[in-house]
Design a protein around this motif. Structure first.
Motif, mmCIF file in Angstrom:
data_model
loop_
_atom_site.group_PDB
_atom_site.id
_atom_site.type_symbol
_atom_site.label_atom_id
_atom_site.label_comp_id
_atom_site.label_asym_id
_atom_site.label_seq_id
_atom_site.Cartn_x
_atom_site.Cartn_y
_atom_site.Cartn_z
ATOM 1 N N VAL A 132 0.866 -1.178 0.000
ATOM 2 C CA VAL A 132 0.000 0.000 0.000
ATOM 3 C C VAL A 132 0.900 1.225 0.000
ATOM 4 C CG1 VAL A 132 -1.758 1.305 1.272
ATOM 5 C CG2 VAL A 132 -1.828 -1.193 1.268
ATOM 6 N N SER A 133 0.714 2.099 -0.982
ATOM 7 C CA SER A 133 1.541 3.297 -1.079
ATOM 8 C C SER A 133 1.004 4.388 -0.159
ATOM 9 C CB SER A 133 1.553 3.815 -2.516
ATOM 10 O OG SER A 133 0.264 4.351 -2.851
ATOM 11 N N TYR A 134 1.793 5.449 0.006
ATOM 12 C CA TYR A 134 1.323 6.571 0.820
ATOM 13 C C TYR A 134 0.132 7.265 0.172
ATOM 14 C CZ TYR A 134 4.817 6.319 4.471
ATOM 15 O OH TYR A 134 5.547 5.911 5.559
ATOM 16 N N ALA A 135 0.110 7.312 -1.141
ATOM 17 C CA ALA A 135 -1.049 7.893 -1.834
ATOM 18 C C ALA A 135 -2.295 7.054 -1.561
ATOM 19 C CB ALA A 135 -0.770 7.972 -3.332
ATOM 20 N N GLU A 136 -2.131 5.726 -1.595
ATOM 21 C CA GLU A 136 -3.267 4.839 -1.307
ATOM 22 C C GLU A 136 -3.687 4.941 0.162
ATOM 23 O OE1 GLU A 136 -2.535 1.273 -4.571
ATOM 24 O OE2 GLU A 136 -1.306 1.348 -2.755
ATOM 25 N N LEU A 137 -2.727 5.121 1.053
ATOM 26 C CA LEU A 137 -3.053 5.290 2.467
ATOM 27 C C LEU A 137 -3.894 6.544 2.675
ATOM 28 C CD1 LEU A 137 -2.714 4.459 5.445
ATOM 29 C CD2 LEU A 137 -0.554 5.755 5.471
ATOM 30 N N LEU A 138 -3.548 7.609 1.975
ATOM 31 C CA LEU A 138 -4.353 8.834 2.049
ATOM 32 C C LEU A 138 -5.791 8.572 1.620
ATOM 33 C CD1 LEU A 138 -2.031 11.673 0.716
ATOM 34 C CD2 LEU A 138 -3.247 11.668 2.907
ATOM 35 N N GLY A 139 -5.933 7.787 0.564
ATOM 36 C CA GLY A 139 -7.278 7.449 0.090
ATOM 37 C C GLY A 139 -8.062 6.662 1.135
ATOM 38 N N LEU A 140 -7.378 5.728 1.810
ATOM 39 C CA LEU A 140 -8.035 4.953 2.872
ATOM 40 C C LEU A 140 -8.484 5.863 4.005
ATOM 41 C CD1 LEU A 140 -5.664 1.830 3.134
ATOM 42 C CD2 LEU A 140 -7.970 1.895 2.153
ATOM 43 N N ILE A 141 -7.637 6.797 4.373
ATOM 44 C CA ILE A 141 -7.972 7.728 5.461
ATOM 45 C C ILE A 141 -9.181 8.571 5.098
ATOM 46 C CG2 ILE A 141 -7.155 9.727 6.787
ATOM 47 C CD1 ILE A 141 -4.298 8.487 6.477
ATOM 48 N N GLU A 142 -9.227 9.056 3.867
ATOM 49 C CA GLU A 142 -10.372 9.867 3.430
ATOM 50 C C GLU A 142 -11.645 9.039 3.449
ATOM 51 O OE1 GLU A 142 -10.587 13.016 2.972
ATOM 52 O OE2 GLU A 142 -8.438 13.409 3.206
ATOM 53 N N GLY A 143 -11.538 7.789 3.011
ATOM 54 C CA GLY A 143 -12.715 6.919 2.995
ATOM 55 C C GLY A 143 -13.246 6.651 4.392
ATOM 56 N N VAL A 144 -12.347 6.390 5.345
ATOM 57 C CA VAL A 144 -12.782 6.145 6.730
ATOM 58 C C VAL A 144 -13.373 7.415 7.329
ATOM 59 C CG1 VAL A 144 -12.055 5.470 9.042
ATOM 60 C CG2 VAL A 144 -11.094 4.302 7.057
ATOM 61 N N THR A 145 -12.767 8.568 7.034
ATOM 62 C CA THR A 145 -13.288 9.834 7.556
ATOM 63 C C THR A 145 -14.720 10.064 7.089
ATOM 64 O OG1 THR A 145 -11.042 10.780 7.551
ATOM 65 C CG2 THR A 145 -12.890 12.319 7.719
ATOM 66 N N GLU A 146 -14.976 9.775 5.829
ATOM 67 C CA GLU A 146 -16.344 9.912 5.301
ATOM 68 C C GLU A 146 -17.296 8.951 5.998
ATOM 69 O OE1 GLU A 146 -16.131 9.338 1.104
ATOM 70 O OE2 GLU A 146 -14.888 11.127 0.754
ATOM 71 N N LEU A 147 -16.826 7.730 6.259
ATOM 72 C CA LEU A 147 -17.647 6.732 6.942
ATOM 73 C C LEU A 147 -17.975 7.172 8.368
ATOM 74 C CD1 LEU A 147 -18.954 3.900 6.902
ATOM 75 C CD2 LEU A 147 -16.738 2.966 7.590
ATOM 76 N N LEU A 148 -16.995 7.744 9.050
ATOM 77 C CA LEU A 148 -17.223 8.228 10.413
ATOM 78 C C LEU A 148 -18.236 9.366 10.426
ATOM 79 C CD1 LEU A 148 -13.526 8.230 11.740
ATOM 80 C CD2 LEU A 148 -15.309 6.552 12.231
ATOM 81 N N ASN A 149 -18.113 10.255 9.479
ATOM 82 C CA ASN A 149 -19.070 11.373 9.395
ATOM 83 C C ASN A 149 -20.471 10.875 9.045
ATOM 84 O OD1 ASN A 149 -17.144 13.332 10.036
ATOM 85 N ND2 ASN A 149 -16.515 13.586 7.897
ATOM 86 N N ALA A 150 -20.545 9.880 8.164
ATOM 87 C CA ALA A 150 -21.850 9.336 7.776
ATOM 88 C C ALA A 150 -22.536 8.642 8.943
ATOM 89 C CB ALA A 150 -21.672 8.354 6.613
ATOM 90 N N ASN A 151 -21.732 8.104 9.876
ATOM 91 C CA ASN A 151 -22.288 7.440 11.058
ATOM 92 C C ASN A 151 -22.437 8.389 12.240
ATOM 93 O OD1 ASN A 151 -22.524 4.215 10.898
ATOM 94 N ND2 ASN A 151 -20.872 4.879 9.532
ATOM 95 N N ASP A 152 -22.171 9.669 12.006
ATOM 96 C CA ASP A 152 -22.332 10.700 13.048
ATOM 97 C C ASP A 152 -21.513 10.395 14.304
ATOM 98 O OD1 ASP A 152 -24.160 12.229 11.505
ATOM 99 O OD2 ASP A 152 -25.786 10.887 12.096
ATOM 100 N N VAL A 153 -20.266 9.958 14.100
ATOM 101 C CA VAL A 153 -19.372 9.765 15.240
ATOM 102 C C VAL A 153 -18.903 11.156 15.682
ATOM 103 C CG1 VAL A 153 -17.207 8.760 16.054
ATOM 104 C CG2 VAL A 153 -18.638 7.512 14.406
ATOM 105 N N PRO A 154 -19.269 11.586 16.874
ATOM 106 C CA PRO A 154 -19.009 12.970 17.278
ATOM 107 C C PRO A 154 -17.603 13.172 17.827
ATOM 108 C CG PRO A 154 -20.187 11.852 19.017
ATOM 109 C CD PRO A 154 -20.039 10.844 17.899
#
Length: 447
Positions: A29-51
């Motif tokens: 997994v490259s650093y560019a791909e890691l950034l993509g994973l982080i963005e995806g998880v951040t969106e998931l957390l926001n969608a689940n209203d994790v405060p």
């Protein structure tokens, strides 16, 4: 206010196509791909209203997904308790202590609700400062584990200054303070992290050879098993530049065997605790157990080490404060001092008092381990009606067919002239069970 992990994300963007993780299955997994994973998880957390300020238990081992989840959770100011597979049996206990409201599973990329309410007076400190948190549980073998709450921005602060780029094996555990320290040192410097599918000597040696690993952070117990296994002879380990060790006492005899087995490798002792983080350290030399500690003030009171550092925890979630009134952390480690160097003798809580004489289990273990045929040893005290306590030892021999009476005789003879008589174990149990825990610490539980 800039986000706590902002500088890391900037460095990931700069590293781009460079390999960040070699996964347990061998994929990369490259650093560019890691950034993509982080963005995806951040969106998931926001969608689940994790405060912000939510207490979240993060279950997993070292991998790109686990790192992405931890970083994303800190982006939304969560208070995170990492739990590695070796601690899953305590996961429910940790949930209760941390009042965890969510459980995150990087393997399935899901987050689910738990029964907690994310309430604790120490959490209010983080929320008032709008900073994320990290909870590290102690790895004691007896009694309830203590949850140490950290301000994650303080732990990450030391990584803002550039360090060195080494291919590093993620041997230490995902829920261990030294494991977290290794992870973020590597990520902050754009390094490649090799994640093992297991931590057996053969697997570790294969990964070092295949991926030209340069740094192996580990524990003395594993180094002992590694040398006993003889698998080092079947692999090219010449890429290793540094072996660091910590988490338990290093016997001098074992340290010398390690330096002989890896003559071109720097052997460095590390020091840290769940309560104060992992400190910078410098060994006097590869064969020496004397070290200098950096990034912290230290003093010795009645033979016990006390430390003051910015990376210290805010406090325990479920235990009284271990800090003095003037802010020093009482480590409970007995030490010797030589100028600006210190040498660890053992835990104060492990000392065996034999008729008023102090016995350090580590000293006795080191002497027994130097006897031919001994694979592992754990020394402990047992109550005695006259002496107060006696020294006992549990020993695993290299040859499991070695008769117990002969082994006990060989050990006692081998200790004559090496230890004072009161330090020689009065009871010796020969076992075929491993004496190292799943967290690669000496299993020294008293009977």
């Amino acid at each position: 206010m800039p986000e706590a992990v902002g500088f890391l994300l900037d460095r990931f963007r700069a590293a781009g196509p460079k390999t960040a993780f070699i996964e347990p299955d061998g994929s990369t997994v490259s650093y560019a791909e890691l950034l993509g994973l982080i963005e995806g998880v951040t969106e998931l957390l926001n969608a689940n209203d994790v405060p912000p300020g939510a207490s979240v238990q993060l279950r997993g081992d070292f991998s790109a997904a686990s790192a992405a989840w931890l970083i994303a959770l800190w982006r939304v100011l969560a208070i995170v308790t990492p739990v590695a597979p070796s601690s899953y049996e305590k996961a429910d206990e940790f949930l209760n202590v941390a009042a965890a409201e969510w459980i995150a599973d990087p393997a399935t990329n899901q987050i689910t609700r738990a029964a907690g309410n994310s309430k604790h007076s120490l959490y209010d400190i983080l929320r008032s400062h709008k900073t994320p948190g990290l909870i590290i549980f102690s790895s004691g073998t007896t009694g309830a584990s203590k949850g140490a709450l950290h301000d994650a921005t303080r732990l990450l602060g030391k990584f803002q200054n550039p360090g060195k780029d080494f291919v590093t094996l993620a041997f230490l555990l995902f829920d261990h303070i030294a494991g977290i320290d290794t992870l973020f040192y590597c990520l902050a410097n754009g390094s490649t992290i090799v994640c093992p599918p297991d931590r057996g000597p053969s697997t570790i040696c294969r990964l070092i050879e295949d991926h030209r690993v340069e740094v192996l952070p580990t524990a003395p117990s594993f180094l002992n098993l590694l040398l006993l296994s003889n698998v080092t002879e079947n692999h090219d380990l010449s890429s290793l530049k540094i072996i660091t060790y910590g988490a338990e006492m290093m016997p001098q005899g074992l340290l010398e065997r390690v330096t002989e087995a890896f003559p071109e490798t720097r052997i460095i002792q590390k020091y840290g605790t769940s309560e104060i983080g992992a400190l910078r350290s410098q060994s006097e030399d590869s064969r020496s157990r004397w070290i200098r500690l950096g990034g912290a003030e230290w003093r010795v009171v009645d033979g016990l080490l006390e430390i003051k550092t910015r990376t210290a925890m805010l406090g325990y979630l479920n235990a009284p404060s271990p800090f003095t009134k003037d802010g020093w952390y009482e480590t409970g480690d007995q030490v010797e001092v030589k100028g600006d160097l210190i040498r660890f003798l053992g835990r104060d809580s492990d000392i065996i008092n034999v008729g008023g004489q102090k016995v350090f289990p580590a000293e006795v273990e080191a002497a027994i381990r130097n006897i031919d045929g001994v694979a592992e040893v754990a020394v402990f005290g047992k109550a005695h009606p006259i002496l107060g306590a006696i020294v006992c030892a549990r020993v695993r021999m290299q040859d499991p067919t070695f008769a117990a009476p002969d082994a006990r005789t060989a050990i006692r003879k081998g200790l004559v002239g090496k230890l004072e008589s009161y330090k020689i174990p009065q009871k010796i149990e020969i076992t075929q069970d491993a004496l190292t825990t799943a967290r690669f610490k000496q299993h020294r539980a008293h009977k």
